[in-house]
Design a protein around this motif. Structure first.
Motif, short mmCIF file in Angstrom:
data_model
loop_
_atom_site.label_atom_id
_atom_site.label_comp_id
_atom_site.label_asym_id
_atom_site.label_seq_id
_atom_site.Cartn_x
_atom_site.Cartn_y
_atom_site.Cartn_z
N SER A 32 37.58 40.31 33.93
CA SER A 32 36.81 39.25 34.76
C SER A 32 36.77 39.68 36.20
O SER A 32 35.76 39.52 37.04
N ARG A 33 37.91 40.13 36.46
CA ARG A 33 38.12 40.46 37.88
C ARG A 33 38.74 41.89 38.02
O ARG A 33 39.96 41.91 37.31
N VAL A 34 38.76 42.55 38.89
CA VAL A 34 39.49 43.81 39.23
C VAL A 34 39.53 44.50 40.56
O VAL A 34 38.26 44.43 41.21
N ILE A 35 40.60 44.69 41.01
CA ILE A 35 40.72 45.20 42.37
C ILE A 35 41.24 46.68 42.06
O ILE A 35 42.32 46.71 41.55
N CYS A 36 40.79 47.49 42.68
CA CYS A 36 41.19 49.15 42.59
C CYS A 36 41.25 49.71 43.87
O CYS A 36 40.56 49.39 44.89
N LYS A 37 41.76 50.88 43.88
CA LYS A 37 41.67 51.51 45.05
C LYS A 37 40.62 52.57 45.13
O LYS A 37 40.03 53.01 43.97
#
Lengths: 111, 116
Positions: free
Chosen positions: B9-14
Motif C-alpha cells: 500500500s505504501r513503499v519508500i525506496c532509494k
C-alpha cells in the motif's frame, strides 16, 4: 483522440442541497458511462453507471442522465450529506476499448 | 464481489532501486487489468492495459522499459518501476475488468510510492 470534459472542477454545496456534475464526451460510439467516487487517499468506487440505450437511471439519492444527441451526461445527487464529500469522476467507454476519465470534480458538502 | 487488492500500500525506496507492485483480483478472473498513475488532486492517468498472457499496451509517453508490466495469470498483474527516481513518486492504482468489454472497472486500493 477521445476526450471527456467534466465541470465544474470544484463544487461546494450546503448539506441538504442538490449537486450536479456535468460531462461531455467526444466519441459518439461510446456506449457505457460510469461514475466513480474517490475519497481522499482511497480507491475510486463505482457509484452508478448508465448505458447508451437508457436516458436516465436512479439509485436512491443518486441519478444519472444521458443525452446521446448532445453527448452529455450528468450526475445528480439530492439531499447531499457531508459523507458525499469526495472527488467524482465521470467516464466514457465503448466495448473493447479503454475507458476515458474526466478530470474530476471535488465536491464539498458543508454541514 | 469484484474485489481487487494491491500490495504494497505504501513503499519508500532509494533512487535507483526497482519496486514491484502487485495487483490481484480476489474473487473473479480478470481478463484485462489497467495501471494508472494519479498525481495529487488530478485525474487517473492510464499508463498501460494489461491482458493475461500477452504484452501490455502502453499509452503514449509511458516508457515500457521503465514500467514493466507482467500479467502472468487471470488474477495477478505486476508493475515494476525500474531504476526509480524521485519524479516517479506518485500514487499508482490498478484496476480489473470482467470480460472483453472492459466496461466496469474495479480498482485496487492504490500504492503510494516515494522515491528518495
Amino acid at each position: 483522440g477521445e476526450n471527456v470534459e467534466q465541470h465544474p472542477s470544484t463544487l461546494s454545496v450546503q448539506e441538504g442541497d442538490s449537486a450536479v456534475i456535468k460531462c461531455t464526451y467526444s466519441d459518439s460510439a461510446s456506449n457505457y458511462f460510469p461514475w466513480y467516487k474517490q475519497e481522499l487517499g482511497k480507491r475510486p468506487q463505482l457509484i452508478i453507471d448508465i448505458r447508451s440505450n437508457v436516458g436516465e437511471k436512479k439509485d436512491q439519492r443518486i441519478a444519472v442522465t444521458l443525452n446521446k444527441t448532445a453527448k452529455h451526461f450528468s450526475l445528480h445527487i439530492t439531499e447531499t450529506q457531508p459523507e458525499d464529500s469526495a472527488v467524482y469522476f465521470c467516464a466514457a467507454s465503448k466495448w473493447g476499448f479503454k475507458t476515458i476519465f474526466g478530470a474530476g470534480t471535488r465536491l464539498f458538502v458543508k454541514a | 464481489g469484484a474485489v481487487v487488492s494491491q500490495h504494497p500500500s505504501r513503499v519508500i525506496c532509494k533512487s535507483g532501486t526497482s519496486v514491484k507492485i502487485e495487483c490481484r483480483s480476489l474473487d473473479f478472473q480478470a481478463t484485462t487489468m489497467f495501471w494508472y498513475r494519479q498525481f495529487p488532486k488530478q485525474s487517473l492517468m492510464l499508463m498501460a492495459t494489461s491482458n493475461e498472457g500477452s504484452k501490455a499496451t502502453y499509452e503514449q509517453g509511458v516508457e515500457k522499459d521503465k514500467f514493466l508490466i507482467n500479467h502472468a495469470s487471470l488474477t495477478l498483474s505486476t508493475l515494476t518501476v525500474t531504476s526509480a527516481h524521485p519524479e516517479d513518486s506518485s500514487f499508482y492504482i490498478c484496476s480489473a475488468s470482467l470480460g472483453e468489454a472492459q466496461e466496469t472497472q474495479y480498482f485496487g486500493p492504490g500504492t503510494r510510492l516515494l522515491v528518495l
